[in-house]
Design a protein around this motif. Structure first.
Motif, PDB file in Angstrom:
ATOM      1  N   ARG A  92       0.830  -1.207   0.000  1.00  0.00           N
ATOM      2  CA  ARG A  92       0.000   0.000   0.000  1.00  0.00           C
ATOM      3  C   ARG A  92       0.867   1.260   0.000  1.00  0.00           C
ATOM      4  O   ARG A  92       0.611   2.213  -0.735  1.00  0.00           O
ATOM      5  N   ARG A  93       1.923   1.265   0.826  1.00  0.00           N
ATOM      6  CA  ARG A  93       2.827   2.422   0.857  1.00  0.00           C
ATOM      7  C   ARG A  93       3.540   2.604  -0.467  1.00  0.00           C
ATOM      8  O   ARG A  93       3.702   3.730  -0.951  1.00  0.00           O
ATOM      9  N   TRP A 116      11.417  -1.271   4.780  1.00  0.00           N
ATOM     10  CA  TRP A 116      10.640  -2.358   5.373  1.00  0.00           C
ATOM     11  C   TRP A 116      11.564  -3.473   5.861  1.00  0.00           C
ATOM     12  O   TRP A 116      11.332  -4.061   6.915  1.00  0.00           O
ATOM     13  N   ARG A 117      12.621  -3.739   5.106  1.00  0.00           N
ATOM     14  CA  ARG A 117      13.563  -4.799   5.493  1.00  0.00           C
ATOM     15  C   ARG A 117      14.323  -4.415   6.760  1.00  0.00           C
ATOM     16  O   ARG A 117      14.569  -5.257   7.611  1.00  0.00           O
ATOM     17  N   ILE A 118      14.693  -3.160   6.888  1.00  0.00           N
ATOM     18  CA  ILE A 118      15.432  -2.711   8.075  1.00  0.00           C
ATOM     19  C   ILE A 118      14.516  -2.653   9.289  1.00  0.00           C
ATOM     20  O   ILE A 118      14.846  -3.167  10.355  1.00  0.00           O
ATOM     21  N   ARG A 119      13.364  -2.022   9.147  1.00  0.00           N
ATOM     22  CA  ARG A 119      12.442  -1.861  10.277  1.00  0.00           C
ATOM     23  C   ARG A 119      11.702  -3.138  10.611  1.00  0.00           C
ATOM     24  O   ARG A 119      11.381  -3.390  11.759  1.00  0.00           O
ATOM     25  N   GLY A 120      11.364  -3.912   9.600  1.00  0.00           N
ATOM     26  CA  GLY A 120      10.578  -5.114   9.819  1.00  0.00           C
ATOM     27  C   GLY A 120       9.106  -4.773   9.988  1.00  0.00           C
ATOM     28  O   GLY A 120       8.692  -3.618   9.917  1.00  0.00           O
ATOM     29  N   VAL A 171      12.266   0.521  -4.403  1.00  0.00           N
ATOM     30  CA  VAL A 171      13.483   0.027  -3.759  1.00  0.00           C
ATOM     31  C   VAL A 171      13.651   0.650  -2.377  1.00  0.00           C
ATOM     32  O   VAL A 171      13.975  -0.042  -1.399  1.00  0.00           O
ATOM     33  N   GLY A 172      13.414   1.944  -2.276  1.00  0.00           N
ATOM     34  CA  GLY A 172      13.548   2.610  -0.980  1.00  0.00           C
ATOM     35  C   GLY A 172      12.582   2.075   0.055  1.00  0.00           C
ATOM     36  O   GLY A 172      12.960   1.814   1.210  1.00  0.00           O
ATOM     37  N   GLU A 173      11.318   1.877  -0.318  1.00  0.00           N
ATOM     38  CA  GLU A 173      10.332   1.350   0.631  1.00  0.00           C
ATOM     39  C   GLU A 173      10.655  -0.083   1.040  1.00  0.00           C
ATOM     40  O   GLU A 173      10.474  -0.467   2.201  1.00  0.00           O
TER      41      GLU A 173
END
Length: 144
Positions: free
Chosen positions: A6-7, A78-82, A72-74
């Motif tokens: 969605r983001r 998402w990968r860093i924050r989880g 790519v940025g999102e």
């Protein structure tokens, strides 16, 4: 729908839209510049083909690259924050204040009703120190 998807769709779509508009403006400026700097030996048909190519390719490419960059940025974010679970809502601090105000209002209304029921108290306001102005009030409840 997954929150990341969605983001990506929201942010990527807005970015693509903005970059497409900017690309259309830049393509128009480039076409004007090319037509102004044409020499007498330049082919006018080739000029029109270049202008048409610029008007279509530049906005589309800017929009595509902008969407890809946001994607790519999102995904990296998402990968860093989880995935975080939704935070529980904090208790509304105004509930305690509202309860206290309702209690004070009820006390004031009961005093006014009691004073209205007493003979000879019509139109008479309680004076400070006569015991009716609030010295006999119970202390406010302390917050938990």
């Amino acid at each position: 729908m997954h929150p990341v998807l969605r983001r990506v769709l929201l942010h990527g779509g807005l970015t693509a839209l903005i970059l497409a508009v900017m690309g259309a403006l830049l393509a128009e400026l480039a076409t004007l510049w090319l037509s102004g700097h044409a020499t007498r030996s330049a082919d006018p048909v080739a000029e029109q083909q270049v202008g048409a190519a610029l008007r279509t390719r530049l906005p589309l490419m800017l929009a595509a690259w902008g969407f890809a960059f946001v994607l790519v940025g999102e995904l990296i974010i998402w990968r860093i924050r989880g995935s975080r679970p939704a935070a529980p809502e904090p208790p509304n601090p105004q509930d305690d204040a509202e309860k206290l105000l309702n209690e004070l209002l009820a006390q004031a209304e009961s005093r006014m009703a009691a004073e209205a029921g007493e003979p000879g108290s019509e139109g008479k306001r309680p004076e400070p120190g006569d015991g009716k102005s609030g010295e006999e009030r119970s202390p406010a409840p302390s917050p938990p």
